[in-house]
Design an enzyme around this catalytic site. Structure first.
Site, PDB file in Angstrom:
ATOM      1  N   PHE A 141      38.875  34.526  30.583  1.00 58.44           N
ATOM      2  CA  PHE A 141      37.994  33.710  32.179  1.00 58.44           C
ATOM      3  C   PHE A 141      35.968  33.329  31.736  1.00 58.44           C
ATOM      4  O   PHE A 141      35.950  34.717  31.704  1.00 58.44           O
ATOM      5  CB  PHE A 141      38.009  34.153  33.195  1.00 58.44           C
ATOM      6  CG  PHE A 141      37.913  33.384  34.568  1.00 58.44           C
ATOM      7  CD1 PHE A 141      38.571  32.358  34.762  1.00 58.44           C
ATOM      8  CD2 PHE A 141      36.856  33.378  34.626  1.00 58.44           C
ATOM      9  CE1 PHE A 141      37.873  30.919  36.301  1.00 58.44           C
ATOM     10  CE2 PHE A 141      36.281  32.498  35.880  1.00 58.44           C
ATOM     11  CZ  PHE A 141      36.717  31.821  35.493  1.00 58.44           C
ATOM     12  N   ASP A 226      31.689  38.484  26.922  1.00 60.37           N
ATOM     13  CA  ASP A 226      31.399  38.657  28.105  1.00 60.37           C
ATOM     14  C   ASP A 226      31.601  39.620  28.253  1.00 60.37           C
ATOM     15  O   ASP A 226      32.784  40.150  28.986  1.00 60.37           O
ATOM     16  CB  ASP A 226      32.269  37.347  28.511  1.00 60.37           C
ATOM     17  CG  ASP A 226      33.027  36.917  29.394  1.00 60.37           C
ATOM     18  OD1 ASP A 226      31.958  37.483  30.869  1.00 60.37           O
ATOM     19  OD2 ASP A 226      33.367  35.566  30.451  1.00 60.37           O
ATOM     20  N   LYS A 255      27.530  38.914  38.234  1.00 57.58           N
ATOM     21  CA  LYS A 255      27.795  39.718  38.840  1.00 57.58           C
ATOM     22  C   LYS A 255      27.568  40.588  39.221  1.00 57.58           C
ATOM     23  O   LYS A 255      26.393  40.851  39.988  1.00 57.58           O
ATOM     24  CB  LYS A 255      29.636  39.935  38.547  1.00 57.58           C
ATOM     25  CG  LYS A 255      30.207  39.143  38.519  1.00 57.58           C
ATOM     26  CD  LYS A 255      31.768  39.421  38.366  1.00 57.58           C
ATOM     27  CE  LYS A 255      32.858  38.353  38.661  1.00 57.58           C
ATOM     28  NZ  LYS A 255      33.479  37.942  39.500  1.00 57.58           N
TER      29      LYS A 255
END
Length: 406
Positions: A141, A226, A255
């Site tokens: 993702f 990532d 995040k």
């Protein structure tokens, strides 16, 4: 005197909002540490951390202080100018990582978009038009833009939006032979999560990441990590890739970087960064003074041995309890993850029912997550107090008892 706030309720979501989310039936209105209160005054323990965002819980005094101080100074000036918080945060990130250059933006998707564009630009400038292919892992993702969903390897997120970005292929996570077969001199980048978050809290194998590094070097391709979900201390190190001793060419973070304030960063080397010369890529809000001031405060608290060692200790407290609960009630087949990114894999009898576990937990005033239909995910604050861990786990066990005896 300001006008009173209009009364709102959960039904207003269904009336006014685009229906791409299905939020819980209650509305959180206040948070402190790892506790949250809803409109009715009910108190919940938060093991979800805003999906691995609230790295220091809710309303941490260092973050509140940084935000309010900056809010009275300077909010936004655009990237026609630079600003002090941007430069401070960039220096902190460079000092703490392999990187020499930083690009700020607002979300993980934007950081990944920048990383993928940079990889293609480097290949274009150095090797020509034919070197543009990107290899990623299945069930990864990387965001919701058209480019990042195309790289993500999950058809449910990328189908139905017309032609996809070309030149992207996918291999099974941790399958080095498949990567070896897929990579070529047309490959500009290999993109991996050291811990697949949304894909089920799956750890990369050391040999897989090491092999990926060697294959990228052999084919003049860039290795992109990532770390949007796994970074900023969540693994017990500032970034998870250091557990494996493998260094990427490009790293993305978001995040937890802002602890709840929207900010993201792409980190890379000077040699690669020069391919993003003036005007090649940009963003309106990236490097915003408010976001970067908060990011500086997050770095100051998180990037300390005390906090990172505390994450490892808390991991053990969670794992011990979750493994016991999983075995005692036949709910989990495995508890996996690093630090405070933990995935509990549902046993065969409970496959596909992660959402049921979330609903049961909420009824016991506990907020947890899922990572796909078969994994219950925990991503709490890195500084969650032991009393909150124990209380939350007690509520979780009560939820499991009701669920498994129903």
């Amino acid at each position: 005197m300001s006008a009173p706030h209009a009364q709102v309720e959960r039904a207003d979501f269904d009336q006014f909002m685009v229906p791409n989310y299905a939020p819980a039936a209650f509305i959180p209105v206040r948070g402190q540490g790892s506790r949250v209160w809803d409109q009715s005054g009910r108190e919940l323990v938060d093991f979800s951390g805003g999906i691995a965002v609230n790295v220091l819980g809710h309303c941490h005094p260092a973050l509140v202080g940084a935000l309010t101080e900056q809010a009275s100074k300077l909010w936004h000036v655009s990237n026609v100018f630079t600003n002090e918080p941007t430069l401070r945060l960039a220096q902190k990130l460079v000092d703490a990582t392999f990187a020499e250059r930083v690009f700020f933006c607002n979300s993980g998707a934007e950081a990944n978009e920048a990383a993928f564009k940079l990889a293609r630009r480097v290949a274009h400038d150095r090797f020509g038009d034919e070197k543009y292919e990107i290899i990623a892992a299945l069930n990864s993702f990387h965001g919701r833009t058209l480019f990042t969903v195309s790289v993500g390897g999950q058809a449910k997120y990328s189908d139905g939006f017309g032609p996809k970005i070309q030149g992207i292929s996918h291999i099974p996570f941790n399958d080095l032979d498949a990567l070896r077969a897929a990579i070529s001199d047309r490959t500009c980048a290999v993109v991996l999560e050291p811990i697949q978050g949304e894909g089920g809290v799956l750890l990369a194998e050391q040999s897989f990441l090491q092999g990926a590094r060697e294959l990228c070097d052999a084919h003049n391709a860039l290795l992109i990590f990532d770390e949007v979900q796994s970074g900023m201390g969540r693994s017990g190190e500032l970034f998870a890739h250091t557990h494996f001793g493998v260094t990427p060419d490009i790293l993305t973070s978001a995040k937890s970087l802002g602890g709840g304030f929207p900010i993201a960063a792409m980190l890379t080397t000077t040699d690669l960064a020069k391919h993003f010369s003036v005007g090649v890529h940009g963003t309106t809000y990236g490097g915003n003074p408010l976001a970067c001031a908060v990011g500086c405060a997050v770095m100051d608290v998180v990037n300390t041995r005390e906090t990172l060692d505390g994450v490892k200790a808390r991991h053990q407290r969670f794992r011990t309890a979750l493994e016991r609960i999983g075995q005692q009630y036949g709910l989990f087949s495995e508890v996996r993850g690093l630090g405070l990114l933990i995935g509990c894999v549902l046993a065969d009898a409970w496959k596909g029912k992660a959402k049921d576990v979330l609903v049961a937990a909420e009824k016991e005033a506990l907020m947890v997550l899922q990572a796909g239909p078969d994994v219950v995910r925990f991503a709490p604050s890195l500084v969650i107090e032991e009393a909150d861990i124990d209380e939350g786990l007690a509520r979780f066990e009560r939820a499991v008892v009701k669920l498994t005896s129903a």
